[in-house]
Design a protein around this motif. Sequence first.
Motif, PDB file in Angstrom:
ATOM      1  N   ASN A  15       0.706  -1.230  -0.125  1.00  0.00           N
ATOM      2  CA  ASN A  15      -0.009  -0.043  -0.021  1.00  0.00           C
ATOM      3  C   ASN A  15       0.982   1.086  -0.078  1.00  0.00           C
ATOM      4  O   ASN A  15       0.362   2.451  -0.548  1.00  0.00           O
ATOM      5  N   LEU A  16       1.862   1.279   0.606  1.00  0.00           N
ATOM      6  CA  LEU A  16       2.926   2.268   0.495  1.00  0.00           C
ATOM      7  C   LEU A  16       3.247   2.608  -0.895  1.00  0.00           C
ATOM      8  O   LEU A  16       3.376   3.805  -1.180  1.00  0.00           O
ATOM      9  N   ASP A  17       3.782   1.565  -1.764  1.00  0.00           N
ATOM     10  CA  ASP A  17       4.088   1.479  -3.050  1.00  0.00           C
ATOM     11  C   ASP A  17       3.055   2.160  -3.971  1.00  0.00           C
ATOM     12  O   ASP A  17       3.175   3.118  -4.463  1.00  0.00           O
ATOM     13  N   LYS A  18       1.901   1.607  -3.695  1.00  0.00           N
ATOM     14  CA  LYS A  18       0.633   2.165  -4.311  1.00  0.00           C
ATOM     15  C   LYS A  18       0.458   3.542  -4.206  1.00  0.00           C
ATOM     16  O   LYS A  18      -0.005   4.114  -4.993  1.00  0.00           O
ATOM     17  N   ALA A  19       0.532   3.990  -3.053  1.00  0.00           N
ATOM     18  CA  ALA A  19       0.405   5.205  -2.376  1.00  0.00           C
ATOM     19  C   ALA A  19       1.159   6.299  -3.122  1.00  0.00           C
ATOM     20  O   ALA A  19       0.924   7.186  -3.800  1.00  0.00           O
ATOM     21  N   LYS A  21       2.822   5.554  -5.844  1.00  0.00           N
ATOM     22  CA  LYS A  21       2.610   5.624  -7.276  1.00  0.00           C
ATOM     23  C   LYS A  21       1.362   6.557  -7.587  1.00  0.00           C
ATOM     24  O   LYS A  21       1.445   7.233  -8.576  1.00  0.00           O
ATOM     25  N   LEU A  22       0.406   6.530  -6.915  1.00  0.00           N
ATOM     26  CA  LEU A  22      -0.799   7.326  -7.199  1.00  0.00           C
ATOM     27  C   LEU A  22      -0.628   8.823  -7.024  1.00  0.00           C
ATOM     28  O   LEU A  22      -1.192   9.498  -7.583  1.00  0.00           O
ATOM     29  N   LEU A  23       0.106   9.265  -5.939  1.00  0.00           N
ATOM     30  CA  LEU A  23       0.503  10.681  -5.770  1.00  0.00           C
ATOM     31  C   LEU A  23       1.248  11.043  -6.976  1.00  0.00           C
ATOM     32  O   LEU A  23       1.330  12.391  -7.307  1.00  0.00           O
ATOM     33  N   THR A  24       2.199  10.441  -7.595  1.00  0.00           N
ATOM     34  CA  THR A  24       2.777  10.784  -8.851  1.00  0.00           C
ATOM     35  C   THR A  24       1.763  11.112  -9.940  1.00  0.00           C
ATOM     36  O   THR A  24       2.186  11.856 -10.930  1.00  0.00           O
TER      37      THR A  24
END
Length: 164
Positions: A15-19, A21-24
């Motif tokens: 989820n940290l990785d996904k967060a 990526k989504l913020l980019t």
Amino acid sequence: MIYDERSIRVLYEQNLDKACKLLTTLPVAEGREPRIKGLSGWVFQQTIHYCLSQELRSLGLSPEFREEVPLLGRAKIDLLVGGVVAIEIKSRGGFNKGYTEKYKRYKAEAEKKGWVYFYLTGSESYEPYRKEAISTFGKDRAFFLDKEGDWARFVNEIVKILNR
């Protein structure tokens, strides 16, 4: 138990990785990856909230969960469960000697409000800091997810408090 220390770590990291990526993808980010200190802590806190609520539901409990509950001045409780279990959540333990001094004050204030104060960290590799946390919170209120069995112990202690 639905979760254990390893599955929580995996869920957190995914989820940290996904967060990130989504913020980019935000137009103002222009593809830049976030380099903010608090993001990993927030994702860890959300992971604990999610996993704990799942565990309690599986046991037939549905207490209210509140985040960032005012405690003392600007200090806040990361997570208040059932109006009685106050949880301090850290993704990675302490960073300096005496880091628990503020938690001693917070614990006293939490107890005045009738709350039971818990400490949960993803890891604490420095043994003196681990001992300091145990001394401050008590052996039944300090939990380290780098120690096998501590997630189950954490959930079980919360259940005991909620079932009083």
